[in-house]
Design an enzyme around this catalytic site. Structure first.
Site, PDB file in Angstrom:
ATOM      1  N   HIS A 217      37.398 -21.473 132.809  1.00  0.00           N
ATOM      2  CA  HIS A 217      37.505 -22.603 133.748  1.00  0.00           C
ATOM      3  C   HIS A 217      38.921 -23.192 133.805  1.00  0.00           C
ATOM      4  O   HIS A 217      39.280 -23.805 134.794  1.00  0.00           O
ATOM      5  CB  HIS A 217      36.495 -23.691 133.386  1.00  0.00           C
ATOM      6  CG  HIS A 217      35.083 -23.251 133.608  1.00  0.00           C
ATOM      7  ND1 HIS A 217      34.346 -23.626 134.693  1.00  0.00           N
ATOM      8  CD2 HIS A 217      34.294 -22.403 132.901  1.00  0.00           C
ATOM      9  CE1 HIS A 217      33.151 -23.048 134.651  1.00  0.00           C
ATOM     10  NE2 HIS A 217      33.088 -22.302 133.572  1.00  0.00           N
TER      11      HIS A 217
ATOM     12  N   ASP B  12      29.467 -25.754 133.993  1.00  0.00           N
ATOM     13  CA  ASP B  12      28.531 -25.187 133.020  1.00  0.00           C
ATOM     14  C   ASP B  12      27.726 -26.326 132.404  1.00  0.00           C
ATOM     15  O   ASP B  12      28.295 -27.381 132.090  1.00  0.00           O
ATOM     16  CB  ASP B  12      29.290 -24.470 131.904  1.00  0.00           C
ATOM     17  CG  ASP B  12      30.008 -23.219 132.392  1.00  0.00           C
ATOM     18  OD1 ASP B  12      29.841 -22.846 133.569  1.00  0.00           O
ATOM     19  OD2 ASP B  12      30.742 -22.612 131.580  1.00  0.00           O
TER      20      ASP B  12
ATOM     21  N   ASP C   1      25.376 -23.424 138.153  1.00  0.00           N
ATOM     22  CA  ASP C   1      25.667 -22.378 137.159  1.00  0.00           C
ATOM     23  C   ASP C   1      24.512 -21.382 136.983  1.00  0.00           C
ATOM     24  O   ASP C   1      23.413 -21.760 136.603  1.00  0.00           O
ATOM     25  CB  ASP C   1      25.932 -23.100 135.816  1.00  0.00           C
ATOM     26  CG  ASP C   1      26.136 -22.166 134.642  1.00  0.00           C
ATOM     27  OD1 ASP C   1      26.467 -20.986 134.854  1.00  0.00           O
ATOM     28  OD2 ASP C   1      25.987 -22.643 133.494  1.00  0.00           O
TER      29      ASP C   1
ATOM     30  N   GLY D  63      25.052 -22.254 125.437  1.00  0.00           N
ATOM     31  CA  GLY D  63      25.428 -23.544 126.008  1.00  0.00           C
ATOM     32  C   GLY D  63      25.058 -23.662 127.475  1.00  0.00           C
ATOM     33  O   GLY D  63      25.355 -24.682 128.104  1.00  0.00           O
ATOM     34  N   HIS D  64      24.446 -22.599 128.028  1.00  0.00           N
ATOM     35  CA  HIS D  64      24.064 -22.606 129.445  1.00  0.00           C
ATOM     36  C   HIS D  64      22.549 -22.721 129.563  1.00  0.00           C
ATOM     37  O   HIS D  64      21.813 -22.034 128.857  1.00  0.00           O
ATOM     38  CB  HIS D  64      24.498 -21.304 130.118  1.00  0.00           C
ATOM     39  CG  HIS D  64      25.976 -21.073 130.108  1.00  0.00           C
ATOM     40  ND1 HIS D  64      26.788 -21.462 131.147  1.00  0.00           N
ATOM     41  CD2 HIS D  64      26.782 -20.502 129.177  1.00  0.00           C
ATOM     42  CE1 HIS D  64      28.049 -21.130 130.863  1.00  0.00           C
ATOM     43  NE2 HIS D  64      28.075 -20.551 129.675  1.00  0.00           N
TER      44      HIS D  64
END
Lengths: 601, 601
Positions: A87, A172, A204, A376-377
């Site tokens: 990112h 995210d 996302d 983490g998604h």
């Protein structure tokens, strides 16, 4: 009906927003999205991507930003959602070409600054720190920053108020109900936006194919705790250097189990320092030791935080696996935890590291055999929750390969977004949005990728990459052709001496000791000596016959050229190349690069 | 105690068996095991391995069989366990060098014969068909063949009776309680051997890291059945061409759902034909159509069996994904089932194919989103059952990377094999077995791998591969140095003309229009023109400055050589190479292959 026609009219000032993904739609990585009205343009995220194994010598991939360079005067700013390299990793590259303000949270900008300094653009960068809840107005766009949970702290989603309605760009995220830093995804704000009305959601798709809900970051604590309990020697913990919630848990467990903490690997050392200084990591500096001193303590008194969870060649963990680390080692009975997902493409490198750590006698824990990692998604149910909170009119999935985007579109449909309001788009396509329509228009050279040889900080042209691939498949053949005036001096000694005994490798052509010279009385030029060098093609010692035949073919090609043709270097090269290409293709089923050199003496 | 010393004595005739893995212990693929006594040697399996992505231009990898070639006179035979390429794929390669009898089941030999014919060794091959239950005596070894279930029919394990006891070599296996062909793994024979006493077990570790028991091949039937029920258009089913139980289920389901069967892909066509003729596939030929005619039927009337489950570049499924198949196509609403495991290393190719099939509008089912595949290798509980049936004294895991072998060793320990009787060995190590001891001796050049460029059917030397890798990373630089006698003739026109306008690519060096000639009066040799060619290094049009500097360095190097040195081509090459290597490394952080050519005129 009239309304719809009016809104579809591209001439209607401020009646539309063009959304153009320059990266991240159709691949994982190099996330970059453009939002544009007639007068103003903003960019969300400037990420890079790491190359795949079929791109030899490529170190980084950036999105092609020509579209932005051409519209420099209308770019109002760059918003960053969080501090991951996919990112922010292209920010220095972008700021070298564009002079625009950047907006991000404190941690995001702190991490980005490191690379800006490296590339020498920190001084001129206009960095503006925002906190979740802030709004920033840039021309037609007013951005509201919304806190989300992710594997790195200080991540935000962005709600863009535009003249035609609100567009939410999630960045995210996951919905972690027990985040390590106690900061939840701001469900209240998302729900409020949903109640007010959201025109479009761009969300996302990374884990769209994972069923269910993603467990909390905290869910790995007990597995790691139990590993601490059962480890009597050194304990190595490896994760991404940006996974600061993970690092916080490791530090907490080290304190609980009375182990001192050593950090190995530059990116981890930098991030732990930065995050500690800014308060994103809660650490007691007394518990940290220099990794150089780790061997001074007894094995059960030490925990080593290490980079290398992806098997990166020069990372601390890889050096440890091959017993090649300058001051740390893995011994029989030590424990290694790889607490990270395997990024597709790295499977083999990681297996290689694991095999060698096992040979050192270590006990290994990883995603495949224990609960030491969580993403983490958000997974499917999280993605559905996001859609249900916002109830957008239009939906487009971002962040993922085509299959992830398609799956996310199916999820959106399953929670009631009409299929005609869902658009799957790819890099470079233009998503044309009005207050009551959304359509994907074609790609018009708006996207592309820039391959970077990081070692040389050079942009790599596609042609060089293509050459490298062909070189790697079939090698190179260099015929050297001497054409010289007939001086009548038969005494001159000639000889091309190739690299027979090179220290780099001993497989050149045998140099031709008794060159055949074919006189061509007609033309006044002699076709003199011909030599053929090759590398990566065939083992020359075993292929003398082949190379003799190739020389003979080259000689014949030249003998058959007219006087005029012989004077045209290009023609000589083309003819020789064509003849040798046909010959090698027929004899060897191979197509080496053929690169004739013509010398005129 | 005396007994043990006696048995450890390597001179003791028939008192020991040496077991030497030539492949498959430390990697997946190229399975090959040697069993050897003083007088006799037998080989089990002769497999190949497919290359990894870091081996450009390599098509196949065979085990190095020098150990066998050197012992040709004592080799009594080759036993094949089943017809997978990682067990039989190197047979032609081996039989080209060794004239020994081969033993295998009917299907195994039928599949092996295809490749023997291709390589022209079928005529001289001594192929002996066995059936499970047979015994074959070859010198010190008496082999008993034991039927096992696997993803291909007609698979066997082998119990070797030797002078010191029974060694069981499992081959690939699972304990399928409801096999498609009704033929169970022969648990009775295994139990009988266990009761009689097994000295050593050597067993398949492929799925040692998978917990639980592997489900039956039949377990995928209902998922595929439901896909048939829900598909209104064309249905494509892709699996390994050797997965004949899978193919049988597809055929049965096609019959049930009244779809005609077309087969796409050479290996699948061959295997379906062979297996049908031999009765391993039960098919009604009336239900088969030529794939060329598939478009003549309505979409819901057709099922297409297709190769390409691994995303292989020229396979039917890949061609379909890119809409490049000569007579089949995937259309909006079609369904594609990839019913195979993703072999590590192929993840990316498969994802690429899936993304493109999705773009064609197909619905895709694969291991990741539905229950369309089950492995042919037993998981942890199956492996424990095998050990418990045989209760061997000694145990060594085979077939797998180091981590799989280690995990399998842990499983053996967990069911009560004493840890000191478990040996993890790797390719080329010698497992020295007596009636009451087993130890792993060092590697002594007994193993290795032969890289094959299949297109050219050439063995590829490591040095050529190394060159290809270096070429692919950083390209090649060829400095051409003209050294000529000082003839005093200042009029001679010289010029090296490189490939400026080559059709293969337009990025050679700009040819030097006004060569600088540095006269060196001392030596009688002139350092004449210097030209530098490169490929895959940098885009030359943008690097004139760099190349000018490199030429200058080359000139200086030569100017600084003594008279004597200049006459030694090797010295000139070494000095130029060294200087340019330092220069490029410093300027570009790169190490291209540097390959100086010295010409004497």
């Amino acid at each position: 009906m009239t309304d719809s026609i009016l809104n579809n009219n591209q001439e209607n000032v401020n009646g539309s927003v063009s959304i153009i993904p320059l990266g991240g739609l159709g691949e994982f990585g190099m996330n970059m999205m453009v939002y544009e009205t007639e007068d103003d343009l903003i960019v969300i995220d400037t990420g890079f991507m790491l190359p795949k194994s079929d791109m030899p010598g490529v170190d980084l991939i950036f999105p092609d930003i020509r579209y932005l360079v051409e519209r420099q005067e209308k770019i109002r700013g760059i918003f960053l959602t969080h501090g991951h390299e996919d990112h922010i990793g292209a920010l220095a590259y972008v700021l070298r070409q564009l002079d625009v303000p950047v907006y991000g949270t404190q941690l995001t900008l702190a991490i980005a600054s490191g690379r800006l300094r490296e590339y020498g653009v920190f001084g001129k960068a206009q960095l503006n720190t925002i906190v979740a809840g802030d709004t920033v107005e840039l021309g037609d766009f007013t951005a509201e920053f919304i806190h989300v949970t992710h594997s790195i702290p200080d991540s935000v989603a962005i709600a863009l108020r535009t003249p035609i309605g609100v567009i939410v760009h999630t960045g995210d995220f996951k919905f972690d109900m027990t985040p390590i830093d106690g900061k939840l995804t701001d469900i209240q704000t998302l729900a409020r936006l949903g109640a007010e009305g959201v025109l479009m959601l761009i969300s996302d798709s990374t884990n769209a194919e994972r069923p269910g809900q993603m467990p909390s970051e905290r869910s790995i604590y007990s597995a790691i705790d139990s590993i601490f309990q059962n480890t009597e020697q050194k304990l190595f913990l490896s994760t991404f250097s940006s996974s600061l919630h993970r690092v916080q848990q490791f530090i907490d467990l080290a304190n609980k189990h009375r182990r001192l903490i050593a950090v190995a690997g530059r990116s981890l050392i930098n991030n732990v320092r930065t995050a500690s200084e800014l308060g994103y990591l809660k650490v007691n500096p007394d518990y940290f030791i220099d990794a150089r001193d780790a061997s001074m303590f007894r094995p059960h008194e030490v925990m080593i935080l290490s980079t290398g969870s992806q098997g990166e060649p020069r990372s601390a963990l890889t050096l440890l696996a091959f017993d090649n680390h300058p001051f740390l080692n893995v011994e029989q009975g030590d424990t290694v935890v790889i607490s990270a997902r395997i990024i597709p493409g790295n499977e083999r490198a990681i297996r290689h590291v694991v095999n060698h750590l096992l040979k050192r006698g270590a006990k290994i824990y990883h995603e495949g055999n224990s609960n030491v990692h969580v993403s983490g998604h958000g997974a499917s149910e999280d993605l559905k929750l996001m859609i249900n909170l916002l109830r957008p009119k239009f939906f487009t999935p971002m962040h993922g390969e085509y299959q992830n985007l398609v799956r996310h579109a199916e999820l959106a449909e399953s929670v009631g977004i009409p299929i005609e309001n869902i658009n799957v788009a790819e890099d470079g396509e233009l998503i044309y949005l009005t207050a009551d329509s959304c359509e994907v228009l074609g790609r018009e050279g708006r996207s592309g990728r820039v391959l970077v040889d990081g070692k040389a900080e050079l942009e790599l042209e596609d042609i060089v990459l293509r050459d490298r691939i062909q070189l790697s498949e079939d090698g190179i053949v260099v015929p050297i052709i001497v054409l010289h005036s007939d001086t009548g001096d038969g005494n001159q000694q000639e000889g091309i001496v190739t690299d027979e005994t090179a220290s780099q490798g001993e497989h050149s052509t045998a140099s031709e000791q008794s060159p055949t010279t074919a006189n061509d009385a007609k033309t006044g030029l002699n076709t003199g000596e011909i030599e053929i060098i090759s590398r990566g093609f065939v083992y020359m010692d075993k292929s003398e016959e082949l190379m003799e035949a190739a020389k003979e073919i080259t000689r014949n090609v030249i003998a058959n050229l007219s006087d005029e043709q012989k004077h045209e270097t290009e023609t000589v090269q083309d003819e020789v190349r064509g003849a040798l290409r046909r010959f090698f293709s027929k004899q060897m089923q191979r197509t080496p690069l053929i690169f004739p050199v013509v010398m005129r003496v």
